[in-house]
Design an enzyme around this catalytic site. Structure first.
Site, PDB file in Angstrom:
ATOM      1  N   CYS A 238       0.819  -1.228   0.000  1.00  0.00           N
ATOM      2  CA  CYS A 238       0.000   0.000   0.000  1.00  0.00           C
ATOM      3  C   CYS A 238       0.844   1.266   0.000  1.00  0.00           C
ATOM      4  O   CYS A 238       0.336   2.340  -0.312  1.00  0.00           O
ATOM      5  CB  CYS A 238      -0.923   0.008   1.208  1.00  0.00           C
ATOM      6  SG  CYS A 238      -1.950  -1.456   1.267  1.00  0.00           S
TER       7      CYS A 238
ATOM      8  N   HIS B 146      -3.873   6.734   2.105  1.00  0.00           N
ATOM      9  CA  HIS B 146      -4.212   5.398   1.617  1.00  0.00           C
ATOM     10  C   HIS B 146      -5.567   5.017   2.190  1.00  0.00           C
ATOM     11  O   HIS B 146      -5.844   5.246   3.373  1.00  0.00           O
ATOM     12  CB  HIS B 146      -3.137   4.406   2.043  1.00  0.00           C
ATOM     13  CG  HIS B 146      -3.526   2.987   1.797  1.00  0.00           C
ATOM     14  ND1 HIS B 146      -4.053   2.575   0.600  1.00  0.00           N
ATOM     15  CD2 HIS B 146      -3.495   1.890   2.614  1.00  0.00           C
ATOM     16  CE1 HIS B 146      -4.336   1.285   0.681  1.00  0.00           C
ATOM     17  NE2 HIS B 146      -4.000   0.849   1.884  1.00  0.00           N
TER      18      HIS B 146
ATOM     19  N   ASN C 182     -10.186  -1.012  -0.401  1.00  0.00           N
ATOM     20  CA  ASN C 182      -8.729  -0.845  -0.314  1.00  0.00           C
ATOM     21  C   ASN C 182      -8.100  -1.368  -1.609  1.00  0.00           C
ATOM     22  O   ASN C 182      -8.114  -2.576  -1.856  1.00  0.00           O
ATOM     23  CB  ASN C 182      -8.216  -1.623   0.901  1.00  0.00           C
ATOM     24  CG  ASN C 182      -6.713  -1.526   1.085  1.00  0.00           C
ATOM     25  OD1 ASN C 182      -5.994  -1.086   0.182  1.00  0.00           O
ATOM     26  ND2 ASN C 182      -6.233  -1.941   2.250  1.00  0.00           N
TER      27      ASN C 182
HETATM   28  N1  ACO Z   1     -18.463  -9.467   8.974  1.00  0.00           N
HETATM   29  C1  ACO Z   1     -18.921  -9.687  10.225  1.00  0.00           C
HETATM   30  N2  ACO Z   1     -18.106  -9.930  11.265  1.00  0.00           N
HETATM   31  C2  ACO Z   1     -16.768  -9.926  11.030  1.00  0.00           C
HETATM   32  C3  ACO Z   1     -16.232  -9.688   9.752  1.00  0.00           C
HETATM   33  C4  ACO Z   1     -17.126  -9.463   8.701  1.00  0.00           C
HETATM   34  N3  ACO Z   1     -16.721  -9.221   7.437  1.00  0.00           N
HETATM   35  N4  ACO Z   1     -14.880  -9.755   9.835  1.00  0.00           N
HETATM   36  C5  ACO Z   1     -14.584 -10.012  11.123  1.00  0.00           C
HETATM   37  N5  ACO Z   1     -15.722 -10.118  11.852  1.00  0.00           N
HETATM   38  C6  ACO Z   1     -15.866 -10.392  13.275  1.00  0.00           C
HETATM   39  C7  ACO Z   1     -14.663 -11.074  13.869  1.00  0.00           C
HETATM   40  O1  ACO Z   1     -14.749 -12.476  13.686  1.00  0.00           O
HETATM   41  C8  ACO Z   1     -14.771 -10.670  15.326  1.00  0.00           C
HETATM   42  O2  ACO Z   1     -15.706 -11.491  15.946  1.00  0.00           O
HETATM   43  P1  ACO Z   1     -15.466 -11.994  17.469  1.00  0.00           P
HETATM   44  O3  ACO Z   1     -15.437 -10.746  18.292  1.00  0.00           O
HETATM   45  O4  ACO Z   1     -16.643 -12.868  17.717  1.00  0.00           O
HETATM   46  O5  ACO Z   1     -14.148 -12.714  17.461  1.00  0.00           O
HETATM   47  C9  ACO Z   1     -15.349  -9.259  15.264  1.00  0.00           C
HETATM   48  O6  ACO Z   1     -15.956  -9.143  13.963  1.00  0.00           O
HETATM   49  C10 ACO Z   1     -14.310  -8.166  15.421  1.00  0.00           C
HETATM   50  O7  ACO Z   1     -13.208  -8.470  14.569  1.00  0.00           O
HETATM   51  P2  ACO Z   1     -11.966  -7.500  14.457  1.00  0.00           P
HETATM   52  O8  ACO Z   1     -10.957  -8.088  13.528  1.00  0.00           O
HETATM   53  O9  ACO Z   1     -11.497  -7.104  15.817  1.00  0.00           O
HETATM   54  O10 ACO Z   1     -12.659  -6.225  13.789  1.00  0.00           O
HETATM   55  P3  ACO Z   1     -12.067  -4.800  13.549  1.00  0.00           P
HETATM   56  O11 ACO Z   1     -12.961  -3.797  14.118  1.00  0.00           O
HETATM   57  O12 ACO Z   1     -10.596  -4.726  13.895  1.00  0.00           O
HETATM   58  O13 ACO Z   1     -12.158  -4.648  11.959  1.00  0.00           O
HETATM   59  C11 ACO Z   1     -10.725  -4.766  10.012  1.00  0.00           C
HETATM   60  C12 ACO Z   1     -11.465  -5.549  11.113  1.00  0.00           C
HETATM   61  C13 ACO Z   1     -11.771  -4.061   9.206  1.00  0.00           C
HETATM   62  C14 ACO Z   1      -9.943  -5.752   9.182  1.00  0.00           C
HETATM   63  C15 ACO Z   1      -9.776  -3.744  10.681  1.00  0.00           C
HETATM   64  O14 ACO Z   1      -9.022  -4.370  11.687  1.00  0.00           O
HETATM   65  C16 ACO Z   1      -8.814  -3.078   9.718  1.00  0.00           C
HETATM   66  O15 ACO Z   1      -9.204  -2.311   8.864  1.00  0.00           O
HETATM   67  N6  ACO Z   1      -7.475  -3.314   9.900  1.00  0.00           N
HETATM   68  C17 ACO Z   1      -6.414  -2.593   9.200  1.00  0.00           C
HETATM   69  C18 ACO Z   1      -6.320  -2.872   7.750  1.00  0.00           C
HETATM   70  C19 ACO Z   1      -5.105  -2.129   7.203  1.00  0.00           C
HETATM   71  O16 ACO Z   1      -4.880  -0.979   7.477  1.00  0.00           O
HETATM   72  N7  ACO Z   1      -4.254  -2.802   6.466  1.00  0.00           N
HETATM   73  C20 ACO Z   1      -3.041  -2.143   6.000  1.00  0.00           C
HETATM   74  C21 ACO Z   1      -3.120  -1.688   4.637  1.00  0.00           C
HETATM   75  S1  ACO Z   1      -3.594  -2.962   3.514  1.00  0.00           S
HETATM   76  C22 ACO Z   1      -2.191  -3.471   2.602  1.00  0.00           C
HETATM   77  O17 ACO Z   1      -1.086  -3.120   2.870  1.00  0.00           O
HETATM   78  C23 ACO Z   1      -2.409  -4.458   1.479  1.00  0.00           C
END
Ligand code: ACO
Length: 324
Positions: free
Chosen positions: A110, A249, A279
């Protein structure tokens, strides 16, 4: 040096949150509130990264009123190249009708556009080239586990291109880059590289697809992008209040909002198009820039800060003074 043309392209196939609901245990509400995403574009089976990149580059050439033959060097930032080799940039140049100019890829996820802007600026400001085509392009849908709800909802395909040209006024003010390779497993596609060549067992374990530890990555993304923005402004002797547009980004709306709060930037100064594209890794910043410039919102003397964080881990920011 300055930017004299911008262009972007997204494949026509749109996948909405409701579409994802049909095969994943997820909801439109969860995706919207946790990420800000509503739609993403996924390439067809026939489309690869070089096709998207070529479309964006062609749009930038038209915008600049320039022919491809006038470009001295082609750079593509991508982690979804058409092949291991040759570089996708070679394919793009030839699709544009250029078969005798340098072309190479930058693979830093990214952060690819930020690294690319820094490299291209160096090449132009040191007098090596007059004009560089820099493209961020990805088809992340090709390396997505479509049945992993934690990643399948996040990523989309697209391309954005800028044409950089030597000029009396210098738009490039400062760059601040960083990388930490000590924890690649936070965000990676492990398989099919030299560390884990592709075999049947690797394929069954889906190691060639994107794996991410989202929560940990989230925290680091906010911290690194806030720090990089602060550092790049300091290097350019500027303050947060001087920023006209932050073009971050587009990884997660909540990451962008948290950054904006730390940096005291009101909504109108922060460019966000994540609801439409998701993304798109290295493509997200040039796509957002192209949309903003083409909408007529960017004026001469505006201060733009580009900032990214992604796989590597890697991060960076560039401070840019827009010139006509
Ligand atoms: N739908 C419903 N529930 C979901 C989903 C979904 N699509 N995905 C995860 N959940 C659930 C999980 O299983 C978890 O359930 P649990 O509490 O029963 O275990 C709950 O939702 C919370 O999961 P988290 O992973 O803690 O959710 P979070 O609020 O952190 O959001 C996300 C997840 C969107 C992936 C977020 O962490 C994020 O955006 N992270 C950063 C991404 C990023 O910046 N990447 C870097 C750049 S990308 C690159 O370089 C290619």
């Amino acid at each position: 040096m300055k930017i004299v043309g911008v262009g972007h392209y997204a494949p026509p196939r749109v996948v909405t949150n409701h579409d994802l609901e049909s095969w994943l245990d997820t909801t439109d509400d969860w995706i919207t509130t946790r990420t800000g995403m509503k739609r993403r574009h996924w390439a067809s089976e026939e489309e690869a990264t070089s096709d998207l990149a070529t479309a964006a580059a062609s749009a930038a050439l038209v915008h600049a009123g320039m022919r491809a033959q006038e470009i001295d060097c082609f750079i593509v930032a991508t982690v979804t190249p058409d092949y291991y080799f040759p570089a996708t940039a070679c394919l793009v140049a030839s699709k544009l009708g250029v078969t005798d100019k340098p072309a190479f890829d930058i693979g830093i996820a990214c952060s690819g556009f930020i690294y690319g802007l820094t490299v291209a600026s160096g090449l132009i400001r040191s007098g090596v080239y007059q004009r560089v085509m820099l493209i961020g392009a990805e088809t992340l849908s090709k390396i997505l586990d479509k049945h992993d709800r934690s990643t399948a909802i996040l990523f989309g395909d697209g391309a954005g291109a800028v044409i950089l040209q030597r000029s009396a006024e210098d738009s490039f003010l400062a760059s601040d880059l960083g990388a930490d390779g000590s924890r690649p497993e936070l965000l990676y596609a492990e398989g099919s590289g030299a560390r884990r060549p592709l075999d049947h067992a690797a394929l069954d374990a889906k190691v060639h697809l994107i794996h991410m530890q989202g929560r940990e990555t989230f925290k680091l993304a906010v911290q690194r992008m806030v720090d990089a923005t602060g550092s790049v402004l300091k290097k350019a002797n500027l303050a947060k209040a001087d920023v006209t547009f932050l073009v971050p980004h587009q990884a997660n709306r909540r990451i962008i909002d948290a950054m904006a709060r730390y940096l005291d930037l009101p909504d109108e100064k922060v460019v966000v198009n994540i609801s439409e594209y998701g993304n798109t890794s290295a493509a997200s910043i040039p796509m957002a820039l192209s949309e903003t410039v083409r909408a007529g919102l960017v004026k001469p003397e505006d201060l733009i800060v580009f900032v990214a964080f992604g796989g590597g881990l890697s991060w960076g920011a560039v401070a840019w003074r827009w010139t006509a």
